[in-house]
Design a protein around this motif. Structure first.
Motif, PDB file in Angstrom:
ATOM      1  N   ARG A   1      35.764  -3.771  50.721  1.00 60.36           N
ATOM      2  CA  ARG A   1      36.478  -4.761  51.524  1.00 60.36           C
ATOM      3  C   ARG A   1      36.216  -4.615  53.015  1.00 60.36           C
ATOM      4  N   PHE A   2      35.452  -3.616  53.407  1.00 59.07           N
ATOM      5  CA  PHE A   2      35.126  -3.446  54.813  1.00 59.07           C
ATOM      6  C   PHE A   2      33.673  -3.824  55.127  1.00 59.07           C
ATOM      7  N   ASP A   3      32.894  -4.144  54.094  1.00 60.90           N
ATOM      8  CA  ASP A   3      31.500  -4.528  54.315  1.00 60.90           C
ATOM      9  C   ASP A   3      31.433  -5.759  55.216  1.00 60.90           C
ATOM     10  N   SER A   4      30.640  -5.642  56.293  1.00 61.05           N
ATOM     11  CA  SER A   4      30.410  -6.747  57.239  1.00 61.05           C
ATOM     12  C   SER A   4      31.721  -7.269  57.837  1.00 61.05           C
ATOM     13  N   PHE A   5      32.739  -6.420  57.891  1.00 64.07           N
ATOM     14  CA  PHE A   5      34.033  -6.827  58.427  1.00 64.07           C
ATOM     15  C   PHE A   5      34.121  -6.434  59.892  1.00 64.07           C
ATOM     16  N   THR A   6      34.521  -7.356  60.741  1.00 58.04           N
ATOM     17  CA  THR A   6      34.518  -7.104  62.181  1.00 58.04           C
ATOM     18  C   THR A   6      35.925  -7.107  62.787  1.00 58.04           C
ATOM     19  N   GLY A   7      36.947  -7.029  61.955  1.00 59.80           N
ATOM     20  CA  GLY A   7      38.304  -7.124  62.467  1.00 59.80           C
ATOM     21  C   GLY A   7      38.885  -5.826  62.983  1.00 59.80           C
ATOM     22  N   ASN A   8      38.237  -4.686  62.739  1.00 61.01           N
ATOM     23  CA  ASN A   8      38.758  -3.401  63.193  1.00 61.01           C
ATOM     24  C   ASN A   8      38.557  -3.245  64.698  1.00 61.01           C
ATOM     25  N   TYR A   9      39.489  -2.487  65.323  1.00 59.83           N
ATOM     26  CA  TYR A   9      39.346  -2.312  66.778  1.00 59.83           C
ATOM     27  C   TYR A   9      39.993  -1.005  67.232  1.00 59.83           C
ATOM     28  N   ASN A  10      39.312  -0.361  68.175  1.00 67.70           N
ATOM     29  CA  ASN A  10      39.795   0.868  68.789  1.00 67.70           C
ATOM     30  C   ASN A  10      40.393   0.509  70.151  1.00 67.70           C
TER      31      ASN A  10
END
Length: 245
Positions: A143-152
């Motif tokens: 579910r994280f493949d090619s996912f860009t919603g994460n942020y530091n």
């Protein structure tokens, strides 16, 4: 106990979001049992909560007019699911920090019947405001493949590497993939997880947390988990009040 409470709260929040527009279940003709042993059968509204499977409904006199469901649901094959008594408890023995103990049958959130109904959190966004997350963990990776919603929010990057492990643990409680013969099962195993890194642990940046809450509001993320403590912080209050939904 804390993990069980967390799972219960997230279960209610996530599944209430998913079922908000669900059609009511036609419960006419279900097998009704009276728990007080009386012979009187109560009048049942056929439009029963769609979260409950049409299997068997029980009527309770104390408290009055309480309906709940019982179903022989299939357990997932995840090897440590038997330790997750908060999700399913049949009085099994399980290990912990204090050694082996035995649960109390029925002391759980009765999640299996809900999963059997096909309600597993799919389509619901959940932001995990924590120490980051191991997005390559095999219980998350698909579910994280090619996912860009994460942020530091500590260094304004998309690197949410979890060097502490707490965020990954919390993410697993919420949404670890179920029935993949690996690890544990999340309470809502098909949610879309967003990892918002706001600390390395044990310390946390309240400014980063406030920014994460604001970002979650802008992304229309309806569920946020922030396993943190601390005193009053005005920017955090403002972020919550500006994003009430």
């Amino acid at each position: 106990l804390t993990k069980s409470i967390l799972a219960t709260l997230l279960f209610v929040l996530i599944l209430s979001q998913q079922s908000a527009n669900a059609d009511p279940v036609d419960a006419s003709g279900v097998d009704v049992q009276i728990t007080d042993g009386s012979n009187s059968i109560p009048d049942l509204d056929t439009n029963i909560n769609p979260l409950l499977p049409v299997s068997k409904y029980y009527y309770s006199e104390n408290p009055p007019v309480t309906l709940y469901a019982s179903i022989n649901a299939t357990q997932p094959n995840d090897p440590y699911f038997y330790n997750q008594w908060g999700l399913y408890n049949e009085g099994q023995e399980f290990g912990g920090l204090l050694g082996t103990t035995r649960g109390t049958a029925g002391a759980d959130i009765n999640v299996l019947p809900v999963w059997e109904q096909g309600i597993r959190g799919q389509g619901i966004k959940v932001a995990v405001v924590d120490t980051g997350m191991n997005t390559k963990h095999l219980d998350f990776a698909p579910r994280f493949d090619s996912f860009t919603g994460n942020y530091n929010f500590l260094d304004d990057s998309d690197d949410v590497t979890d060097t502490n492990g707490h965020g990954t643990m919390v993410g697993g409680i919420i949404g670890a993939t179920a029935n993949n013969n690996r690890g544990v099962s999340g309470v809502a195993p098909e949610v879309q997880l967003y990892s918002y890194k706001t600390g390395e642990g044990p310390g946390i940046s309240l400014q980063a947390v406030a920014s994460a809450f604001s970002a979650a509001g802008e992304e229309n993320i309806p569920v946020i988990n922030a396993s943190i403590g601390g005193g009053y912080y005005k920017p955090l209050e403002t972020a919550v009040l500006n994003n009430p939904d």
